[in-house]
Motif scaffolding. Structure first.
Motif: not given
Length: 485
Positions: A271, A425-426, A456-457, A459-461, A463, A465-466, A468
């Motif tokens: 990442r 987890k989306n 989930l949002d 958690e995404r923030k 991390q 950027k992943q 796609d």
């Protein structure tokens, strides 16, 4: 004489590992005055060579073994002027011409030697080398196989046939020949490197590691063994050890695009997209012939939100690969990221023309058409994608969104729930389910989906950027190019 074979790591589409292997194959004739040679000469119905000829042939052989072909040539010309039917003279002259790059003339000399004395081994072995060098692999293989039928333990033919099988990706047949060559003539870098390559492709990783380590010891300045060792540790998910080997390889050979690419892959996997860009850029600058380099560099730009840069990279790929459906697909992806839906639709349609019924392209085109408010057409495209693969997350997700826009809430909810099982987890799919449930006035269920979305949002923030689905998933290791001479 040098045998240069091109050895591929894989016969599969994306990858292809290529490097040059050089093996000395100067084959001196047998002693001309021996009883065996005299019998061969008698069988060929030719006069026994004179003492002067025997002396000159020995002198020419010595000069060739010392790497002095220019001095050997006039001696051989004198021999053949005096004895034009001497097969050993033609064989040695062929060796001289071969070393000077006069392949057609050299082949003529080798074949003349064999015509005059079909039982000779040296001109047949040398002819095999020439055929391999000039891209006539099937003929070369046949020549080496003939040598080994006559002389099963011929060292050069054993090695060269093994190298030829590596070049043809016939790794199972290459391994025993290369192992036998090591017994007959001892270790060498080319032998161990090619043996490692064959074992690597057969997924005999422990034996391949041993071969590559020996190759690296025999040639400490060579980067190729380190590259392949890195690939083995990468395949074993020992990423740090792989990256360390690639770092060492790039220090030895900075112009090694495959190593730069794999270092980019290691950073991307961890990442670190921004750090990966420099390595992808170097790989592409060093070798612009591999589409995966464009795909990864453009994908890294997209991860960082740099859609303009991604579009420029994918545009260059399209110029080089105008008939590749993936090239059009990735231009469409970058255009979508820039909200240039007209360009995206055009490129996705061209990609589908080149490769009909591709589920990813159908799903992307369905999304774009929906964004352009052509709901009926979009639904048809998305359902076509799901008819091919009902587990395609984005086709399900975008169809669910489309049905939600069309106020078909129950249908939408069923599709979105299926999408949520594919990617639980989306965060976005749970938000769409929250909207559908809210429209259906199922408040408690809507509240639960909103809570899942918020969690989930967050958690995404937290991390980095992943990636796609705009990237190529799990590309094979690239083919290694020949090192600079």
């Amino acid at each position: 004489m040098n045998l240069i074979l091109i050895a591929r790591a894989s016969g599969r589409p994306v990858c292809l590992v290529i490097f040059a292997v050089v093996t000395a194959t100067i084959c001196a004739p047998p002693l001309i005055g021996s009883q065996t040679q005299s019998r061969r000469a008698a069988q060929a119905i030719q006069a026994a060579p004179s003492d002067a000829t025997i002396s000159q042939l020995r002198e020419a052989t010595s000069l060739l073994q010392q790497g002095r072909p220019a001095e050997a040539e006039p001696i051989l010309r004198q021999v053949l002027l005096r004895e034009p039917r001497n097969p050993d003279g033609h064989n040695l002259l062929g060796t001289v011409l071969d070393q000077r790059g006069q392949f057609k003339a050299a082949e003529h000399e080798y074949r003349t030697a064999l015509r005059l004395n079909p039982s000779l081994i040296s001109p047949l072995a040398n002819l095999g080398v020439l055929l391999a060098r000039t891209g006539r692999g099937d003929e070369a293989t046949s020549a080496f196989e003939t040598v080994l039928r006559k002389v099963p333990d011929h060292p050069q033919a054993t090695l060269n046939l093994g190298l030829q099988y590596v070049a043809r990706t016939d790794y199972a047949r290459a391994v025993p020949l290369l192992e036998r060559a090591a017994q007959l003539s001892g270790d060498g870098y080319a032998l161990r490197q090619n043996l490692g390559l064959a074992l690597y492709n057969l997924q005999h990783y422990d034996e391949a590691v041993a071969a590559f380590q020996t190759a690296s010891t025999l040639s400490p300045s060579s980067a190729e063994p380190l590259y392949y060792l890195g690939l083995i540790y990468w395949a074993r998910h020992q990423d740090e050890r792989a990256a360390d080997l690639w770092d060492r390889a790039i220090q030895l050979q900075p112009n090694f695009p495959e190593v730069n690419f794999m270092l980019g892959e290691a950073l991307r996997k961890n990442r670190r997209s921004e750090a990966s860009i420099g390595f992808y850029q170097r790989a592409l600058a060093q070798d612009a012939t591999k589409f995966v380099y464009y795909a990864r560099l453009g994908g890294a730009y997209l991860q960082l939100g740099q859609a303009d840069d991604a579009l420029e990279v994918f545009g260059r790929a399209l110029q080089r690969f105008p008939r590749m459906p993936e090239a059009h697909y990735f231009v469409g992806i970058a255009a979508r990221a820039r909200a240039d839906y007209a360009l995206a639709e055009s490129e996705f349609r061209e990609s589908l023309r080149l490769r009909p019924r591709n589920v990813d392209t159908l799903a992307q085109l369905g999304f774009i058409v929906g964004e352009r408010d052509r709901y009926s057409e979009a639904e048809k495209l998305l359902r076509s994608a799901l008819a091919i693969d009902d587990k395609h997350f984005y086709a399900n997700y975008d169809l669910g969104r489309l049905l939600l826009k069309s106020r078909r809430y129950e249908e939408s909810l069923d599709i979105l729930r299926h999408a949520a099982t594919l990617k639980p987890k989306n965060a976005s799919v749970h938000y769409q389910m929250f909207i559908a449930l809210s429209r259906l006035k199922r408040k408690e269920e809507a509240r639960q989906e909103l809570a899942i979305f918020n969690q989930l949002d967050e958690e995404r923030k937290a991390q980095p950027k992943q990636g796609d689905d705009t990237e190529l998933e799990n590309p094979e290791p690239p083919v290694a190019s020949p090192p600079d001479p």
